[in-house]
Motif scaffolding. Structure first.
Motif, PDB file in Angstrom:
ATOM      1  N   CYS A  14     -21.639  30.802 -15.583  1.00 33.64           N
ATOM      2  CA  CYS A  14     -21.468  29.730 -14.228  1.00 33.64           C
ATOM      3  C   CYS A  14     -19.790  29.772 -13.695  1.00 33.64           C
ATOM      4  O   CYS A  14     -19.194  29.764 -14.321  1.00 33.64           O
ATOM      5  CB  CYS A  14     -21.562  28.458 -14.575  1.00 33.64           C
ATOM      6  N   TYR A  17     -17.863  26.938 -13.650  1.00 32.40           N
ATOM      7  CA  TYR A  17     -17.605  25.916 -15.273  1.00 32.40           C
ATOM      8  C   TYR A  17     -16.627  25.616 -15.153  1.00 32.40           C
ATOM      9  O   TYR A  17     -15.486  26.282 -14.769  1.00 32.40           O
ATOM     10  CB  TYR A  17     -18.466  27.161 -16.174  1.00 32.40           C
ATOM     11  N   CYS A  38     -23.038  23.927 -20.340  1.00 32.11           N
ATOM     12  CA  CYS A  38     -23.292  22.870 -19.254  1.00 32.11           C
ATOM     13  C   CYS A  38     -22.765  21.524 -20.037  1.00 32.11           C
ATOM     14  O   CYS A  38     -22.008  21.168 -18.905  1.00 32.11           O
ATOM     15  CB  CYS A  38     -24.371  23.132 -19.356  1.00 32.11           C
ATOM     16  N   HIS A  43     -19.247  19.219 -14.694  1.00 30.61           N
ATOM     17  CA  HIS A  43     -19.627  19.201 -13.058  1.00 30.61           C
ATOM     18  C   HIS A  43     -21.343  18.979 -14.618  1.00 30.61           C
ATOM     19  O   HIS A  43     -22.370  18.573 -13.325  1.00 30.61           O
ATOM     20  CB  HIS A  43     -20.140  20.667 -12.514  1.00 30.61           C
ATOM     21  N   TRP A  44     -21.204  18.624 -15.076  1.00 26.75           N
ATOM     22  CA  TRP A  44     -22.523  18.201 -15.778  1.00 26.75           C
ATOM     23  C   TRP A  44     -22.825  16.756 -15.825  1.00 26.75           C
ATOM     24  O   TRP A  44     -21.660  16.072 -16.820  1.00 26.75           O
ATOM     25  CB  TRP A  44     -22.358  18.792 -17.497  1.00 26.75           C
ATOM     26  N   CYS A  49     -26.659  19.288 -13.805  1.00 28.30           N
ATOM     27  CA  CYS A  49     -25.380  19.784 -12.871  1.00 28.30           C
ATOM     28  C   CYS A  49     -25.194  19.159 -11.253  1.00 28.30           C
ATOM     29  O   CYS A  49     -25.790  19.797 -10.764  1.00 28.30           O
ATOM     30  CB  CYS A  49     -25.395  21.530 -12.505  1.00 28.30           C
ATOM     31  N   PHE A  54     -26.886  25.233 -12.114  1.00 31.35           N
ATOM     32  CA  PHE A  54     -27.953  25.647 -13.331  1.00 31.35           C
ATOM     33  C   PHE A  54     -28.885  26.162 -13.076  1.00 31.35           C
ATOM     34  O   PHE A  54     -28.972  27.547 -13.942  1.00 31.35           O
ATOM     35  CB  PHE A  54     -27.962  24.487 -14.480  1.00 31.35           C
TER      36      PHE A  54
END
Length: 64
Positions: A14, A17, A38, A43-44, A49, A54
């Motif tokens: 990602c 990430y 994730c 950002h999770w 997400c 995602f």
């Protein structure tokens, strides 16, 4: 339902990430290395997400 394997694969690829320093129990026991997933990204939130990457990253992984 998303699998742990998918969360790790997407986390590693990602572009958005960013490791969340407040995440506990996510480093490798043997090396102390931080594991990209994730679940360890800032950002999770609540199993999703929050910057909507995602699904795009997962789709891109399936295409390779």
């Amino acid at each position: 339902m998303v699998s742990k394997m998918q969360l790790h694969a997407v986390g590693e690829m990602c572009p958005g990430y960013v490791y969340n320093e407040g995440t506990f129990g996510v480093s490798s026991m043997e090396t102390g290395e931080k594991i990209a997933s994730c679940e360890t990204c800032i950002h999770w939130e609540k199993g999703k997400c929050n910057i909507d990457l995602f699904d795009k990253v997962l789709t891109d992984l399936d295409q390779t």
